[in-house]
Design a protein around this motif. Sequence first.
Motif, PDB file in Angstrom:
ATOM      1  N   UNK A 115       0.812  -1.213   0.000  1.00  0.00           N
ATOM      2  CA  UNK A 115       0.000   0.000   0.000  1.00  0.00           C
ATOM      3  C   UNK A 115       0.841   1.257   0.000  1.00  0.00           C
ATOM      4  N   UNK A 116       1.916   1.248   0.768  1.00  0.00           N
ATOM      5  CA  UNK A 116       2.787   2.423   0.856  1.00  0.00           C
ATOM      6  C   UNK A 116       3.385   2.768  -0.507  1.00  0.00           C
ATOM      7  N   UNK A 117       3.843   1.751  -1.224  1.00  0.00           N
ATOM      8  CA  UNK A 117       4.462   1.988  -2.525  1.00  0.00           C
ATOM      9  C   UNK A 117       3.437   2.398  -3.575  1.00  0.00           C
ATOM     10  N   UNK A 118       2.283   1.760  -3.565  1.00  0.00           N
ATOM     11  CA  UNK A 118       1.286   2.065  -4.592  1.00  0.00           C
ATOM     12  C   UNK A 118       0.616   3.415  -4.344  1.00  0.00           C
TER      13      UNK A 118
ATOM     14  N   UNK B  67       1.091   6.327   1.903  1.00  0.00           N
ATOM     15  CA  UNK B  67       0.010   6.054   2.846  1.00  0.00           C
ATOM     16  C   UNK B  67       0.129   4.606   3.309  1.00  0.00           C
ATOM     17  N   UNK B  68      -0.313   4.362   4.539  1.00  0.00           N
ATOM     18  CA  UNK B  68      -0.167   3.039   5.141  1.00  0.00           C
ATOM     19  C   UNK B  68      -1.514   2.320   5.191  1.00  0.00           C
ATOM     20  N   UNK B  69      -1.485   1.005   5.034  1.00  0.00           N
ATOM     21  CA  UNK B  69      -2.711   0.212   5.116  1.00  0.00           C
ATOM     22  C   UNK B  69      -2.916  -0.385   6.502  1.00  0.00           C
ATOM     23  N   UNK B  70      -1.861  -0.428   7.311  1.00  0.00           N
ATOM     24  CA  UNK B  70      -2.025  -0.966   8.671  1.00  0.00           C
ATOM     25  C   UNK B  70      -1.461  -0.051   9.750  1.00  0.00           C
ATOM     26  N   UNK B  71      -0.545   0.849   9.395  1.00  0.00           N
ATOM     27  CA  UNK B  71       0.126   1.713  10.362  1.00  0.00           C
ATOM     28  C   UNK B  71      -0.667   3.016  10.510  1.00  0.00           C
TER      29      UNK B  71
ATOM     30  N   UNK C 257       7.146  -9.189  10.639  1.00  0.00           N
ATOM     31  CA  UNK C 257       6.553  -8.068   9.912  1.00  0.00           C
ATOM     32  C   UNK C 257       7.582  -7.405   9.008  1.00  0.00           C
ATOM     33  N   UNK C 258       8.802  -7.215   9.534  1.00  0.00           N
ATOM     34  CA  UNK C 258       9.853  -6.580   8.741  1.00  0.00           C
ATOM     35  C   UNK C 258      10.206  -7.436   7.528  1.00  0.00           C
ATOM     36  N   UNK C 259      10.304  -8.754   7.722  1.00  0.00           N
ATOM     37  CA  UNK C 259      10.624  -9.649   6.619  1.00  0.00           C
ATOM     38  C   UNK C 259       9.505  -9.645   5.579  1.00  0.00           C
ATOM     39  N   UNK C 260       8.262  -9.642   6.058  1.00  0.00           N
ATOM     40  CA  UNK C 260       7.128  -9.592   5.137  1.00  0.00           C
ATOM     41  C   UNK C 260       7.108  -8.295   4.347  1.00  0.00           C
ATOM     42  N   UNK C 261       7.500  -7.201   4.987  1.00  0.00           N
ATOM     43  CA  UNK C 261       7.548  -5.906   4.304  1.00  0.00           C
ATOM     44  C   UNK C 261       8.595  -5.911   3.196  1.00  0.00           C
TER      45      UNK C 261
ATOM     46  N   UNK D  74       7.871  -4.491  -6.767  1.00  0.00           N
ATOM     47  CA  UNK D  74       8.814  -4.046  -7.787  1.00  0.00           C
ATOM     48  C   UNK D  74       8.916  -5.036  -8.942  1.00  0.00           C
ATOM     49  N   UNK D  75       8.675  -6.310  -8.642  1.00  0.00           N
ATOM     50  CA  UNK D  75       8.825  -7.345  -9.665  1.00  0.00           C
ATOM     51  C   UNK D  75       7.562  -7.537 -10.501  1.00  0.00           C
ATOM     52  N   UNK D  76       6.394  -7.553  -9.848  1.00  0.00           N
ATOM     53  CA  UNK D  76       5.161  -7.907 -10.574  1.00  0.00           C
ATOM     54  C   UNK D  76       4.042  -6.881 -10.397  1.00  0.00           C
TER      55      UNK D  76
END
Length: 225
Positions: free
Chosen positions: A26-29, A33-37, A178-182, A190-192
């Motif tokens: 969400x932040x990148x798109x 803006x954050x979807x959970x924070x 959470x950090x790893x998932x981020x 970035x890839x897809x």
Amino acid sequence: MRSYRRGEQALAIYLSSITGFIDTLGFLYLGGYFLSFMSGNTTRLTSAVTQGAWGTAARAGGVMALFLVGVMIGAVISQLCARRLAPGRSREVVLLFVCATASIASLWVATGFETPAVLSLSFTVGAMNSVFERNGVVTISLTYMTGTLVRMAQQLVNAFFGGSHKEWLGYFFLWASLAAGAIFGGWCYNAVGLRSVWIVTAMLLAGTAVALAVRERRRRANLAI
């Protein structure tokens, strides 16, 4: 964390990674803006209001509203199921509901409704908070990482005074997941691109399937759920 058996702790850590994935997506798109924070969105909302940037304030407020509605509906489902179904079933129903909302987001991506798909994931994350709810109170937060880090630091100090290292390590793994998932979410985006929504939906479906299978096996063995 320690009040839950290891399988449930593993589920919480796994879901935390999905929260990180969704938040980065969400932040990148959405461009910051954050979807959970929601603390971050609150800062964006209030700073935008002081600057008269009403478009920014509206978007931040809209994401927060979706998140809160998701939290409330997840809580309603959890409490109704706790009253009407067998013990332990409410968690399973909330998980299935979260999977359904993520699947709808994936369908929107497939049909070209990209922004609604991304925004709806904030609703999904909000509902996820009710997966670990007892008596109307969230006992393991999947989105409130500030609180998790505070508890980790407190329990780390406690370990120096004779407490168990398991306490702070549990909170550390929750944050690290959470950090790893981020990181994974950012790499996927970035890839897809927004096909990343399909990946996060697949992760939710797979995790829920495993959780339900394990819980059913424990029921048949007359073990605690």
